[in-house]
Structures are given as C-alpha cells and as structure tokens.
Design a protein around this motif. Sequence first.
Motif, PDB file in Angstrom:
ATOM      1  N   UNK A 150       0.782  -1.265   0.035  1.00  0.00           N
ATOM      2  CA  UNK A 150       0.132   0.150  -0.016  1.00  0.00           C
ATOM      3  C   UNK A 150       0.851   1.190  -0.105  1.00  0.00           C
ATOM      4  N   UNK A 151       1.957   1.009   0.613  1.00  0.00           N
ATOM      5  CA  UNK A 151       2.980   2.245   0.787  1.00  0.00           C
ATOM      6  C   UNK A 151       3.376   2.781  -0.751  1.00  0.00           C
ATOM      7  N   UNK A 152       3.264   1.870  -1.503  1.00  0.00           N
ATOM      8  CA  UNK A 152       3.795   2.102  -3.055  1.00  0.00           C
ATOM      9  C   UNK A 152       2.716   3.086  -3.747  1.00  0.00           C
ATOM     10  N   UNK A 153       1.246   2.926  -3.037  1.00  0.00           N
ATOM     11  CA  UNK A 153       0.291   3.645  -3.532  1.00  0.00           C
ATOM     12  C   UNK A 153       0.394   5.038  -2.953  1.00  0.00           C
ATOM     13  N   UNK A 154       0.584   4.932  -1.502  1.00  0.00           N
ATOM     14  CA  UNK A 154       0.651   6.198  -1.004  1.00  0.00           C
ATOM     15  C   UNK A 154       1.216   6.007   0.348  1.00  0.00           C
ATOM     16  N   UNK A 155       1.676   7.255   1.089  1.00  0.00           N
ATOM     17  CA  UNK A 155       1.992   6.930   2.476  1.00  0.00           C
ATOM     18  C   UNK A 155       0.741   7.482   3.499  1.00  0.00           C
ATOM     19  N   UNK A 213       4.218   0.558   6.576  1.00  0.00           N
ATOM     20  CA  UNK A 213       4.872   1.764   5.868  1.00  0.00           C
ATOM     21  C   UNK A 213       4.017   3.005   5.588  1.00  0.00           C
ATOM     22  N   UNK A 214       2.786   2.902   6.104  1.00  0.00           N
ATOM     23  CA  UNK A 214       1.847   4.168   6.009  1.00  0.00           C
ATOM     24  C   UNK A 214       1.889   4.860   7.355  1.00  0.00           C
TER      25      UNK A 214
END
Length: 83
Positions: free
Chosen positions: A9-14, A56-57
């Motif tokens: 998900x962190x590749x999509x957004x933090x 990672x978010x």
Amino acid sequence: MKEVIELKVSSYTEYPGPRYIKQGENSGEKFYNDYLSKKFSQAISENKLLNVNLDGTAGYASSFIDEVFGNLLKDFEYKLILE
C-alpha cells in the motif's frame, strides 16, 4: 508452495485517505480499482498468492480498509480470497 506477489500500500501512498474517490485523495476505492483488483486477478490467473503489505503508511481509516477488502468479497469468490 505457491509463488507470492506482493502489493505494498505504501507504494500507492504513505497517507491512505477516505473510502471513496469523491471524498478525497488516496482513497480506498481508487486503490482497489487501480491496484488490488488487478493484482488479485493476476494472482488467480497465474496460480499465485497475493500478499497485501500494510506496513509503511501513516495509518488507516477503517473506511479505507473496508472499501479495499470489502470489495474483494463483492467481486471474487470467498474461497479464492481465503486461498
């Protein structure tokens, strides 16, 4: 053992946002439509597992999580999701 596809998900957004696109940026609806449903379909067609990494978010609203994973149940068989 099946090969694993990882979706971060962190590749999509933090900073995951609200449930719906109309409510703001980085929505669960957009993540589901643009990433999760496609990766899940890929995993099924390639006989692989999908790991959704939530690390990672900055955190998650319950509405984001409900939109993302609840839609899996609407679009795919429960048995496939459990596998």
